[in-house]
Design an enzyme around this catalytic site. Sequence first.
Site, mmCIF file in Angstrom:
data_model
loop_
_atom_site.group_PDB
_atom_site.id
_atom_site.type_symbol
_atom_site.label_atom_id
_atom_site.label_comp_id
_atom_site.label_asym_id
_atom_site.label_seq_id
_atom_site.Cartn_x
_atom_site.Cartn_y
_atom_site.Cartn_z
ATOM 1 N N GLU A 142 0.839 -1.211 0.000
ATOM 2 C CA GLU A 142 0.000 0.000 0.000
ATOM 3 C C GLU A 142 0.872 1.258 0.000
ATOM 4 O O GLU A 142 0.572 2.230 -0.691
ATOM 5 C CB GLU A 142 -0.953 -0.027 1.200
ATOM 6 C CG GLU A 142 -1.999 -1.132 1.033
ATOM 7 C CD GLU A 142 -2.898 -1.279 2.249
ATOM 8 O OE1 GLU A 142 -2.377 -1.551 3.343
ATOM 9 O OE2 GLU A 142 -4.115 -1.103 2.094
ATOM 10 N N GLU A 193 -3.976 -9.444 3.572
ATOM 11 C CA GLU A 193 -4.720 -9.154 4.808
ATOM 12 C C GLU A 193 -5.852 -10.137 5.058
ATOM 13 O O GLU A 193 -6.143 -10.499 6.204
ATOM 14 C CB GLU A 193 -5.280 -7.724 4.766
ATOM 15 C CG GLU A 193 -4.255 -6.629 4.991
ATOM 16 C CD GLU A 193 -3.516 -6.189 3.730
ATOM 17 O OE1 GLU A 193 -3.550 -6.923 2.728
ATOM 18 O OE2 GLU A 193 -2.902 -5.109 3.760
HETATM 19 N N1 3HC Z 1 3.915 -8.231 11.778
HETATM 20 C C1 3HC Z 1 4.591 -8.688 12.872
HETATM 21 N N2 3HC Z 1 5.514 -9.664 12.813
HETATM 22 C C2 3HC Z 1 5.757 -10.213 11.612
HETATM 23 C C3 3HC Z 1 5.092 -9.799 10.453
HETATM 24 C C4 3HC Z 1 4.131 -8.745 10.557
HETATM 25 N N3 3HC Z 1 3.489 -8.265 9.492
HETATM 26 N N4 3HC Z 1 5.543 -10.520 9.411
HETATM 27 C C5 3HC Z 1 6.455 -11.374 9.913
HETATM 28 N N5 3HC Z 1 6.596 -11.180 11.238
HETATM 29 C C6 3HC Z 1 7.527 -11.860 12.155
HETATM 30 C C7 3HC Z 1 7.169 -13.320 12.345
HETATM 31 O O1 3HC Z 1 6.262 -13.475 13.405
HETATM 32 C C8 3HC Z 1 8.529 -13.914 12.674
HETATM 33 O O2 3HC Z 1 8.802 -13.602 14.016
HETATM 34 P P1 3HC Z 1 9.654 -14.613 14.917
HETATM 35 O O3 3HC Z 1 10.981 -14.738 14.266
HETATM 36 O O4 3HC Z 1 9.655 -13.994 16.248
HETATM 37 O O5 3HC Z 1 8.888 -15.907 14.883
HETATM 38 C C9 3HC Z 1 9.483 -13.089 11.817
HETATM 39 O O6 3HC Z 1 8.790 -11.885 11.516
HETATM 40 C C10 3HC Z 1 9.891 -13.757 10.514
HETATM 41 O O7 3HC Z 1 8.708 -14.167 9.845
HETATM 42 P P2 3HC Z 1 8.629 -15.552 9.058
HETATM 43 O O8 3HC Z 1 9.207 -16.648 9.882
HETATM 44 O O9 3HC Z 1 7.233 -15.696 8.588
HETATM 45 O O10 3HC Z 1 9.622 -15.241 7.850
HETATM 46 P P3 3HC Z 1 9.541 -15.748 6.354
HETATM 47 O O11 3HC Z 1 10.759 -15.233 5.703
HETATM 48 O O12 3HC Z 1 9.253 -17.217 6.317
HETATM 49 O O13 3HC Z 1 8.254 -15.035 5.716
HETATM 50 C C11 3HC Z 1 6.797 -13.172 5.231
HETATM 51 C C12 3HC Z 1 8.247 -13.645 5.542
HETATM 52 C C13 3HC Z 1 6.343 -13.736 3.885
HETATM 53 C C14 3HC Z 1 6.851 -11.674 5.176
HETATM 54 C C15 3HC Z 1 5.832 -13.685 6.324
HETATM 55 O O14 3HC Z 1 6.383 -13.353 7.579
HETATM 56 C C16 3HC Z 1 4.469 -13.084 6.242
HETATM 57 O O15 3HC Z 1 3.654 -13.557 5.479
HETATM 58 N N6 3HC Z 1 4.191 -12.052 7.053
HETATM 59 C C17 3HC Z 1 2.894 -11.455 7.142
HETATM 60 C C18 3HC Z 1 2.627 -10.544 5.978
HETATM 61 C C19 3HC Z 1 1.274 -9.895 6.107
HETATM 62 O O16 3HC Z 1 0.270 -10.515 6.412
HETATM 63 N N7 3HC Z 1 1.223 -8.581 5.859
HETATM 64 C C20 3HC Z 1 0.007 -7.834 5.985
HETATM 65 C C21 3HC Z 1 -0.121 -7.336 7.382
HETATM 66 S S1 3HC Z 1 -1.679 -6.565 7.682
HETATM 67 C C22 3HC Z 1 -1.544 -5.028 6.980
HETATM 68 O O17 3HC Z 1 -0.569 -4.715 6.371
HETATM 69 C C23 3HC Z 1 -2.725 -4.109 7.194
HETATM 70 C C24 3HC Z 1 -2.680 -2.921 6.334
HETATM 71 O O18 3HC Z 1 -3.516 -3.114 5.237
HETATM 72 C C25 3HC Z 1 -3.175 -1.721 7.077
#
Ligand code: 3HC
Length: 707
Positions: A108, A128
């Site tokens: 975004e 999301e």
């Molecule tokens: N918020 C908080 N913590 C997060 C995070 C996030 N968005 N994304 C990843 N983390 C943390 C994980 O909990 C993990 O923490 P830990 O080491 O303490 O367990 C660490 O970061 C590493 O994450 P992964 O083990 O998942 O790492 P990968 O490399 O395997 O994957 C990723 C990376 C693809 C970015 C995956 O972490 C992921 O899918 N994250 C979520 C992405 C997401 O859903 N984004 C949208 C958020 S909602 C939003 O943006 C609302 C907006 O519209 C207003």
Amino acid sequence: MSEAQPVRLDTEGEIGVITVNNPPVNALSPGVPEGIVAALRAAEANPAIRAVVLIGAGRSFIAGADIRQFGKNRVRPPLGQRVYDVLDAGTKPVVAAIHGYALGGGLEVAMACHYRIAVPTAKVGLPEVLIGILPGGGGTQRLPRLIGPKAAVDMIVTGRHVPAPEAAALGILDEVLPEGADLRAAAIAYARRVAAARPLPRVRDRTEKLAEAKADPALFDDVRKSIARRARNQKAPYNCILAVEAACTLPIDDGFKREQELFAELENSDEARALRYAFFAEREAAKLPDLPPGVAPRDVRSAAVVGAGTMGGGIAMSFADCGIPVKIMDSTPEAAARGIERIMANYATSVRRGSLTEDEMKRRLSRIEVVGDYADIADADVVIEAVFEEMDVKKPVFRALDRAMKPGALIFSNTSALDIDALAAETSRPGDVAGTHFFSPANVMKLFEVVRGAKSSPETLASAMALGRKIGKIPAMAGNTDGFVANRSRAPFNSEMVILLEEGCLPEQVDKVMVDFGYPMGPFAVGDLAGLDIGAAGRRRRAAANPNYRKLPIADRLVEMGRYGQKTGAGWYRYEKGDRTPHPDPEVARIIRETAAAMGVAQKTFTDQEILRRLLFSSVNEACRILEEGKAYRASDIDVMWLHGFGFPRYRGGLMFWADQIGARAVYDQIAAWHQAYGERWTPARLLRDLAESGTPFREAKPAPMT
Ligand code: 3HC
């Protein structure tokens, strides 16, 4: 968040470079959006800066909002003052330079920039919906303006990660750099090129792609229809559609307001809480809290599978799918040939369905080699034994592997219940042995249950967990106990569903309750798919070991009659030739009636809630015993196993999260009442009683140390 400033502004000549540095994934945690806004304002105020680059430090651009902040009392800037609005109001071009992931709020932010460039390995998406919300940073309004509502609604409703080349083709990215290019340098050069471009190309000003929705008035209803089955009981996917619809009908600022309203309906919903919980539970499950510090997993570059049956073939595919060469062997060349034929047929089905290209199928098949002898697999880094589930069949395989495998090879058994210590004892290197329980079909199901033997070394366990992740699975650890954690916690459910029949239910009634709850299939239909003979073999083994084992005469009777399920055209249901649709069978109803009468069980009617709770509470009770015995690290690991091993609906969080919504006290009281009514099998677990008495939620249960 890191100690250092999470956002920095540097200058490179006339270009300002804003770097977001919030390891590990540059989430928009408190301080990060504010930092970007401050840097943008500073760049705007600095006459020496003509254009700006926004880039992420470390492994990603920005992975989105900080999920841990949702559901808390977040302080959110009002519309008009958010980072996206500040970008919109800017007078200097901003180039988003993307590597790793630009997800959710990250994409975004990028869409509010004027230009977007990326390295070829980058991925973008608005995931999301997968955590029960919708893109709340203008994504539902900007994405349809960039790529058209049809492609936008698809991306937002599936939450899929889109690789950079596809994102460029869709129109999300302006440029994908050649492989190996220096992103920062390329972005600075790009910013110099566009520094004088006016008017600034703002996504909010574009409307031409929105016409697509007018040309196709059924667009959004068609999407609603197409997701009806998979999105049942959920709100987020439907709110996502409504938000994109609003983008097509409202001026953009009104669209932003509508997006906020639809977002607010979701943030604290049960569904969003459960999905957030599941996200973190999966990541937690990968951690072994009692591992000594400094233990590194062994590198796995090659694999071998012994046993070319359905499971062995699926396991070999799991390796090949992730680029790991794998050798597969069986006791006879014929059995190995049948195995590889099955693998080829599985891949061919994927090609026919369009989920795999012909070329990719060939690449994967080229990684699988059929061999005839233990000597041929000796140099594999890991071997997975996947022969018939009988101790006497597995033991000689372990002896042979001990003789053949190179020193340091990981030796794993794909068993679903057998004692891993007894298998390890067949070798001279029990430290290298552990269980790795795949779920059927092994190339599809994500759960990778690692079983810890008494002598498994910490390095072996760390290696097993890392291997699970490497092959795209979700690993979770179990202690060595009959059925380990997943199947042991599920076993009472499997008994209870048949006992319900004795008391007056029909398979189709139970299945409907569980499908309505959110399972993709009812448990009886699943039984028919897996084969009822498999369950019968497990019951025979348990009955032999335990004289008090509760027999299931109705299930035994079906198996005696040769009703093994889909493969014999009849099981709990009947099947038409060549069709997998289950049809209720009066013959089964008759068997149930007769057996119940012979057993003298009184018949009654059940509400849906009684059916649901009889099945799931029985498993919650067993899960408590598993925790009390130290066979699992955490209640949330059991949830991860139910989500990825048994198809438990993700938007309900998992077995224990679901039980927490009812409360340990209420669960205990009901189980104690059933103990009075039905006897021993409902004896409440000690841990359950303790949780009920102390008012502690299941997710905070303190298990005994893992043994
Ligand atoms: N918020 C908080 N913590 C997060 C995070 C996030 N968005 N994304 C990843 N983390 C943390 C994980 O909990 C993990 O923490 P830990 O080491 O303490 O367990 C660490 O970061 C590493 O994450 P992964 O083990 O998942 O790492 P990968 O490399 O395997 O994957 C990723 C990376 C693809 C970015 C995956 O972490 C992921 O899918 N994250 C979520 C992405 C997401 O859903 N984004 C949208 C958020 S909602 C939003 O943006 C609302 C907006 O519209 C207003």
